[in-house]
Design a protein around this motif. Sequence first.
Motif, PDB file in Angstrom:
ATOM      1  N   ASP A 104       0.849  -1.105   0.161  1.00 43.28           N
ATOM      2  CA  ASP A 104       0.088   0.002   0.020  1.00 43.28           C
ATOM      3  C   ASP A 104       1.059   1.168   0.053  1.00 43.28           C
ATOM      4  O   ASP A 104       2.072   1.109   0.050  1.00 43.28           O
ATOM      5  CB  ASP A 104      -0.864   0.096   1.467  1.00 43.28           C
ATOM      6  N   ARG A 118      -5.452   1.864   7.408  1.00 41.59           N
ATOM      7  CA  ARG A 118      -4.552   1.343   6.259  1.00 41.59           C
ATOM      8  C   ARG A 118      -3.839  -0.082   6.820  1.00 41.59           C
ATOM      9  O   ARG A 118      -3.496  -0.984   6.064  1.00 41.59           O
ATOM     10  CB  ARG A 118      -3.810   2.059   5.596  1.00 41.59           C
ATOM     11  N   ARG A 125      -5.453  -8.362   5.357  1.00 41.67           N
ATOM     12  CA  ARG A 125      -5.427  -9.128   3.958  1.00 41.67           C
ATOM     13  C   ARG A 125      -4.220 -10.190   4.050  1.00 41.67           C
ATOM     14  O   ARG A 125      -4.190 -11.155   3.255  1.00 41.67           O
ATOM     15  CB  ARG A 125      -4.834  -8.126   2.839  1.00 41.67           C
ATOM     16  N   THR A 161     -22.156  -9.056   0.685  1.00 37.66           N
ATOM     17  CA  THR A 161     -21.747  -7.586   0.884  1.00 37.66           C
ATOM     18  C   THR A 161     -22.156  -7.136   2.129  1.00 37.66           C
ATOM     19  O   THR A 161     -21.187  -6.595   2.782  1.00 37.66           O
ATOM     20  CB  THR A 161     -22.407  -6.734   0.092  1.00 37.66           C
ATOM     21  N   ARG A 164     -19.527  -8.776   4.670  1.00 34.61           N
ATOM     22  CA  ARG A 164     -18.053  -8.178   4.500  1.00 34.61           C
ATOM     23  C   ARG A 164     -18.188  -6.545   5.168  1.00 34.61           C
ATOM     24  O   ARG A 164     -17.489  -6.196   6.041  1.00 34.61           O
ATOM     25  CB  ARG A 164     -17.778  -7.877   2.978  1.00 34.61           C
ATOM     26  N   TYR A 168     -16.357  -5.747   8.550  1.00 35.67           N
ATOM     27  CA  TYR A 168     -15.509  -4.628   8.749  1.00 35.67           C
ATOM     28  C   TYR A 168     -15.823  -3.656   9.835  1.00 35.67           C
ATOM     29  O   TYR A 168     -14.874  -3.106  10.724  1.00 35.67           O
ATOM     30  CB  TYR A 168     -15.469  -3.635   7.444  1.00 35.67           C
ATOM     31  N   ASP A 184     -14.332   1.844  -0.300  1.00 39.85           N
ATOM     32  CA  ASP A 184     -12.677   1.385  -0.488  1.00 39.85           C
ATOM     33  C   ASP A 184     -12.393   0.307   0.210  1.00 39.85           C
ATOM     34  O   ASP A 184     -11.709  -0.987  -0.246  1.00 39.85           O
ATOM     35  CB  ASP A 184     -11.987   2.538  -0.190  1.00 39.85           C
ATOM     36  N   ARG A 185     -12.859   0.006   1.597  1.00 40.37           N
ATOM     37  CA  ARG A 185     -12.390  -1.246   2.330  1.00 40.37           C
ATOM     38  C   ARG A 185     -13.224  -2.299   2.139  1.00 40.37           C
ATOM     39  O   ARG A 185     -12.833  -3.416   2.176  1.00 40.37           O
ATOM     40  CB  ARG A 185     -12.434  -0.859   3.743  1.00 40.37           C
ATOM     41  N   TRP A 187     -15.970  -2.797  -0.838  1.00 40.20           N
ATOM     42  CA  TRP A 187     -16.027  -3.094  -2.270  1.00 40.20           C
ATOM     43  C   TRP A 187     -14.548  -3.478  -2.755  1.00 40.20           C
ATOM     44  O   TRP A 187     -14.656  -4.048  -3.911  1.00 40.20           O
ATOM     45  CB  TRP A 187     -16.709  -2.325  -2.642  1.00 40.20           C
ATOM     46  N   GLY A 188     -13.620  -2.431  -2.438  1.00 42.40           N
ATOM     47  CA  GLY A 188     -12.557  -2.506  -3.029  1.00 42.40           C
ATOM     48  C   GLY A 188     -12.159  -1.206  -3.878  1.00 42.40           C
ATOM     49  O   GLY A 188     -13.216  -0.840  -4.494  1.00 42.40           O
ATOM     50  N   PRO A 189     -10.825  -0.781  -3.786  1.00 40.78           N
ATOM     51  CA  PRO A 189     -10.719   0.572  -4.370  1.00 40.78           C
ATOM     52  C   PRO A 189     -10.941   0.427  -6.190  1.00 40.78           C
ATOM     53  O   PRO A 189     -10.820   1.716  -6.658  1.00 40.78           O
ATOM     54  CB  PRO A 189      -9.099   0.976  -4.379  1.00 40.78           C
ATOM     55  N   ASP A 190     -10.881  -0.585  -6.677  1.00 41.14           N
ATOM     56  CA  ASP A 190     -10.848  -0.745  -8.135  1.00 41.14           C
ATOM     57  C   ASP A 190     -12.388  -0.849  -8.602  1.00 41.14           C
ATOM     58  O   ASP A 190     -12.503  -1.091  -9.936  1.00 41.14           O
ATOM     59  CB  ASP A 190      -9.928  -1.956  -8.697  1.00 41.14           C
TER      60      ASP A 190
END
Length: 235
Positions: A104, A118, A125, A161, A164, A168, A184-185, A187-190
Motif C-alpha cells: 500500500d 490502512r 489481507r 456484501t 463483509r 469490517y 474502498d475497504r 467493495w475495493g478501490p478498483d
Amino acid sequence: MNMMNPKILVVEDEAPIVTLLRYNLEREGFEVLEAGDGEEAILLAMEKGPDLILLDWMLPLLSGVEVCRRLRRTPETKGVPVIMLTARGDEGDRIRGLNAGADDYITKPFSPSELIARIRAVLRRTRPASDAETLQFEDLEMDLAAHKVRRNSREIHLGPTEFRLLRYFLEHPGRVFSREQLLDRVWGPDIYVEPRTVDVHIRRLRKAINIDTESDLIRTVRSAGYALDRPTAPA
C-alpha cells in the motif's frame, strides 16, 4: 504473526514524524521498532521479524523503493507487508512503489487514523487463513470459520456484501467511516460503486441484525458516515 500486539518497523529519518508515528501506533497497541536509513531497516527486518514495515520513500543511503526491492528479494523478509510513506503524490511514483513490492501507499500529510486503518487493512489481507476467529460486539457474534452471524443466539442470514460490511465494522468498533472509506475497504478501490449504494446495504444490514426488541448497533453520524457503536440511552 502476533495479532494482539503486531510489531511495526518504522523506517523514517525525520525525527518529528517518527515521534508522531510511535505515539499513534503505541496508543493503538502496536509495538514499534525504528530505523533511520535503508541499510538499518533491512538488518532490523531480518533480525526482528516485524509484522509490517512503514517505509519512507526519501531515505539517506538507500531510497525506500530500493529498500522495498531488497526486502522482496530476501527470503527472510519477502513476505513482510510494506506500506510506503511519501510526500510524492504523482501517479507514476505510486506505481513505482507498488511495482517494487509495496502493499500500500500513503501520501504525506496523512491523518493518523487513516494510517492506522490502512495498517489494519494490510495486516488483515496478509494474515494467514489459519487465523480463523470469532468477532464479537455486545450481543452480536461473527464466526469467521463457519461464516455465521448470531445475535442473542439467533442466527442471522446475510448476503455476501452485508457480511463483509459487518465484518469490517466488527473489526473497527466505535469508529466512524464515511461512505467513501467503506466503499474502498469493503467493495475495493478498483470497483466503481455509487456512494449511496452504501446506504442501501446499511439498511439491509440493520434490518437483518436488529429486531423490534433489540437496540440498533449501527449509528448514523450526520454528514460523516456510519459506526458500529453502543446505543445511547434515550434522554
